[in-house]
Design a protein around this motif. Structure first.
Motif, PDB file in Angstrom:
ATOM      1  N   ARG A  32       0.847  -1.189   0.000  1.00 31.05           N
ATOM      2  CA  ARG A  32       0.000   0.000   0.000  1.00 31.05           C
ATOM      3  C   ARG A  32       0.885   1.243   0.000  1.00 31.05           C
ATOM      4  N   THR A  33       0.779   2.029  -1.075  1.00 35.17           N
ATOM      5  CA  THR A  33       1.552   3.268  -1.197  1.00 35.17           C
ATOM      6  C   THR A  33       0.633   4.371  -1.715  1.00 35.17           C
ATOM      7  N   PRO A  34      -0.301   4.838  -0.884  1.00 34.94           N
ATOM      8  CA  PRO A  34      -1.288   5.823  -1.350  1.00 34.94           C
ATOM      9  C   PRO A  34      -0.632   7.154  -1.685  1.00 34.94           C
ATOM     10  N   VAL A  50       9.722   5.010  -4.162  1.00 34.22           N
ATOM     11  CA  VAL A  50       8.563   5.337  -4.991  1.00 34.22           C
ATOM     12  C   VAL A  50       8.200   6.806  -4.783  1.00 34.22           C
ATOM     13  N   ALA A  51       8.094   7.555  -5.873  1.00 32.04           N
ATOM     14  CA  ALA A  51       7.634   8.942  -5.803  1.00 32.04           C
ATOM     15  C   ALA A  51       6.114   8.950  -5.783  1.00 32.04           C
ATOM     16  N   ALA A  59       7.821   6.879  -0.789  1.00 36.14           N
ATOM     17  CA  ALA A  59       7.709   5.632  -0.037  1.00 36.14           C
ATOM     18  C   ALA A  59       8.988   4.830  -0.234  1.00 36.14           C
ATOM     19  N   LEU A  60       9.456   4.198   0.828  1.00 40.29           N
ATOM     20  CA  LEU A  60      10.616   3.319   0.786  1.00 40.29           C
ATOM     21  C   LEU A  60      10.175   1.933   1.232  1.00 40.29           C
ATOM     22  N   ARG A  67       8.056   2.548   4.548  1.00 35.77           N
ATOM     23  CA  ARG A  67       8.278   3.782   5.304  1.00 35.77           C
ATOM     24  C   ARG A  67       7.953   4.959   4.387  1.00 35.77           C
ATOM     25  N   PHE A  68       7.385   6.006   4.961  1.00 34.06           N
ATOM     26  CA  PHE A  68       7.038   7.191   4.189  1.00 34.06           C
ATOM     27  C   PHE A  68       7.875   8.366   4.678  1.00 34.06           C
TER      28      PHE A  68
END
Length: 285
Positions: A32-34, A50-51, A59-60, A67-68
């Motif tokens: 989950r990377t909203p 992730v951008a 996001a990492l 982790r955000f």
């Protein structure tokens, strides 16, 4: 765990980032990377950055957790240089630097919003395309400052260093430009809107998507010339070549899938449903 035929894909409209086994044609894991996951990259230690372009965070993904890191602005592109994640922050005219453990490091202001970026061989400099400008910004990542702006007279979009050290830049008007340092050495007309690119692990070929032409172009690196023009059944965005060099996986943004080509014969071989709005793709191995 990452394998030689796996890729990561950012599902922009689904708020997820997925690990896909291209050889088996299946999604292995979803995270989950909203916030509009857009472009992504993979560090040598396996960390996925992730951008989240629809938010102000990156996001990492690592060790089965996310982790955000809140940066402000609108992170658009990410690359890795050593232990740093380098972020093109399109919403705040700067390049941000974040450590792989999630700690913010420092920012470098630019004179325009950045779009995409590439890390030069050696990892000390980033080359950055700018919104509304024909310039490329050259950023010293260690000293945290802009070294210079290179005027291209073109419409630069995405960029990546070839294994031979030259910089390949796609053009929003449908061409490829190759730079040796700051000197333009080759321009190759392609289609309508040259988009994103990837090199095969052996450094012999480049695959370039053209969103406007609905095609994927395969080029030789030495000499730079078009080998094949492949029709694409959808909306091509990013492309990744698997680490084993067998597959080219292209994000079909409008149809929620990866379209897979065999690299050796330049033929479309499969489609893999992955989720809504795939955009960034990067090899896992």
């Amino acid at each position: 765990e990452p394998a030689a035929d796996r890729v990561w894909v950012a599902l922009e409209d689904g708020g997820r980032t997925a690990l896909v086994d291209v050889g088996d044609g299946r999604v292995v894991a979803r995270y989950r990377t909203p916030g509009g996951p857009h472009n992504l990259t993979v560090a040598p230690d396996g960390t996925v950055a992730v951008a989240l372009w629809g938010s102000d965070r990156v996001a990492l993904i690592g060790e089965r957790r996310v982790r955000f890191v809140r940066l402000g602005g609108a992170p658009h592109d990410v690359k890795v240089a050593g232990r740093l994640v380098v972020v093109a922050n399109q919403g705040d005219a700067r390049v941000d630097r974040v450590r792989l453990d999630g700690r913010w490091f420092a920012s470098v202001p630019l004179r325009a919003d950045p779009h995409d970026l590439a890390i030069a061989p050696g990892g000390r400099r980033a080359w950055v395309t700018l919104e509304g400008s024909d310039d490329l910004a050259v950023v010293d990542l260690r000293r945290g400052r802009v070294l210079r702006y290179v005027s291209t007279g073109r419409a630069p979009h995405d960029l990546l260093f070839a294994p031979d050290g030259r910089l390949w830049v796609t053009d929003r008007r449908g061409a490829l430009h190759v730079f040796d340092g700051a000197r333009l050495v080759r321009t190759v007309p392609l289609g309508v809107e040259a988009h994103h690119l990837a090199f095969t692990p052996d450094g012999r070929e480049a695959w370039i998507t053209d969103h406007g032409a609905h095609r994927v172009y395969v080029l030789s690196v030495r000499p730079v010339r078009v080998l094949r023009s492949l029709p694409f059944p959808g909306e091509p965005h990013h492309v990744a070549i698997t680490a084993d060099g067998r597959w080219a996986a292209v994000a079909d943004h409008g149809n929620g899938r990866l379209v897979v080509f065999g690299v050796r014969r330049h033929r479309r071989v499969a489609t893999i449903p992955v989720g809504a709005g795939p955009h960034g793709v990067w090899a896992a191995g």
